[in-house]
Design an enzyme around this catalytic site. Structure first.
Site, PDB file in Angstrom:
ATOM      1  N   HIS A 151       4.335   1.480  -8.045  1.00  0.00           N
ATOM      2  CA  HIS A 151       3.353   0.393  -7.951  1.00  0.00           C
ATOM      3  C   HIS A 151       2.452   0.381  -9.193  1.00  0.00           C
ATOM      4  O   HIS A 151       2.125  -0.673  -9.721  1.00  0.00           O
ATOM      5  CB  HIS A 151       2.448   0.585  -6.723  1.00  0.00           C
ATOM      6  CG  HIS A 151       3.164   0.558  -5.407  1.00  0.00           C
ATOM      7  ND1 HIS A 151       3.301   1.682  -4.616  1.00  0.00           N
ATOM      8  CD2 HIS A 151       3.775  -0.438  -4.731  1.00  0.00           C
ATOM      9  CE1 HIS A 151       3.957   1.362  -3.505  1.00  0.00           C
ATOM     10  NE2 HIS A 151       4.260   0.093  -3.547  1.00  0.00           N
TER      11      HIS A 151
ATOM     12  N   GLY B 233       0.806  -1.217   0.000  1.00  0.00           N
ATOM     13  CA  GLY B 233       0.000   0.000   0.000  1.00  0.00           C
ATOM     14  C   GLY B 233       0.836   1.263   0.000  1.00  0.00           C
ATOM     15  O   GLY B 233       2.028   1.221  -0.280  1.00  0.00           O
TER      16      GLY B 233
END
Ligand code: AMP
Length: 283
Positions: free
Chosen positions: A37, A31
């Protein structure tokens, strides 16, 4: 985007996809998502019909309680980013879903996890291998995507795949950087603007070292210069700076086997630990 916090409903959903012959790409994350990402999500979407991202701050890979406690948690913003990117599935479990209370499995990768990150973060790669094995078993993807940013992690996961015979293709995605050169990292959220300028020590050291090595300098000389230069970057403490074989990650020293060479660095910027690396890639 479908969001699952439990394993069984996710398995049932993915079984349907598999029966419909959809290929599945997995992007594991902790996260606090950024463009690094999202590059993995894009790579998965380009090659698979279903992209599953996981967000799970895996406690067993943290060797420092304060690092775990302070790890940024930005669930709502993460969900928005994943949806904007067209990610199909998010798996965001709680600890009780991933671990039993008496979990005690340990992995050992021989020389591969005793150097670099493994040396300074004992147990880290055992925790990484454990959670990645769980995710591979739960999702059973065709392909899984990791960043070159965590270079040693990729080598460990590759070894894990070979030893446990996971039938999954692994992909390594190049490092995404800010314009300044600073590698994107969730931990950058903990840096002030001044810290970020000082954090450039990592990228500048790698770039400078690469140029000097290719110009004929020895790694010992390059490293001593880096050790001297770090003093100019306030709050920066160098943990390691190595030239290693890109497959085994064992030190190359002054052997000049540059076609197999990779530079790897770790440093604290005040309380925040950052890593970066650069392949020498001499043709
Ligand atoms: P993390 O959430 O830090 O565990 O990272 C999840 C995945 O994203 C790992 O495979 C990382 O290597 C990858 N990743 C993190 N930062 C970057 C970056 N700057 N560029 C490319 N991939 C990254």
């Amino acid at each position: 985007m479908e969001i699952f916090e439990e394993i069984e409903p996710l398995r049932a959903f993915l079984k349907g996809k598999r029966e419909a012959l959809k290929s599945i790409g997995l992007v594991p994350t902790m996260g606090a998502l950024h463009d690094g990402h999202l590059a993995l999500i894009r790579a998965s979407k380009a090659e698979n019909e279903v992209t599953v991202s996981s967000i799970y701050i895996n406690p067993t890979q943290f060797n420092n309680q304060a690092d775990l406690d302070k790890y940024p948690r930005t669930r709502e913003a993460d969900i928005k980013l994943l949806e904007a990117e067209g990610c199909d599935v998010l798996f965001a479990p709680q600890n009780a879903e991933m671990y039993s209370e008496n979990q005690s499995l340990i992995f050992d990768f021989g020389t591969l996890d005793k150097v670099l990150e493994g040396k300074f973060r004992p147990g880290h790669f055992s925790g990484v291998a454990l959670v990645v094995s769980k995710l591979f078993n739960i999702v059973q993807p065709d392909m899984a995507y990791f960043g070159q940013k965590d270079y040693q992690q990729f080598q460990v996961i590759n070894r894990l795949k070979e030893e446990l015979k996971f039938s999954i293709q692994l992909r390594s995605v190049p490092i995404i950087r800010e314009k300044s050169g600073l590698a994107l990292s969730s931990r950058n959220q903990r840096l002030s603007e001044q810290d970020k300028r000082n954090a450039l020590f990592l990228y500048e050291t790698l770039s400078e070292a690469k140029a000097q090595l290719l110009n004929g300098a020895s790694f010992s000389k390059v490293r001593s210069e880096a050790e001297a230069r770090v003093k100019k970057y306030e709050g920066v403490k160098l943990e390691y700076f190595e030239l290693a074989n890109k497959n085994t990650l064992q030190e190359l020293g002054d052997t000049r086997d540059f076609k197999n060479g990779i530079l790897l660095i770790a440093a604290f910027v005040n309380e925040v630990r950052l890593i970066d690396n650069m392949l020498l890639e001499v043709e």
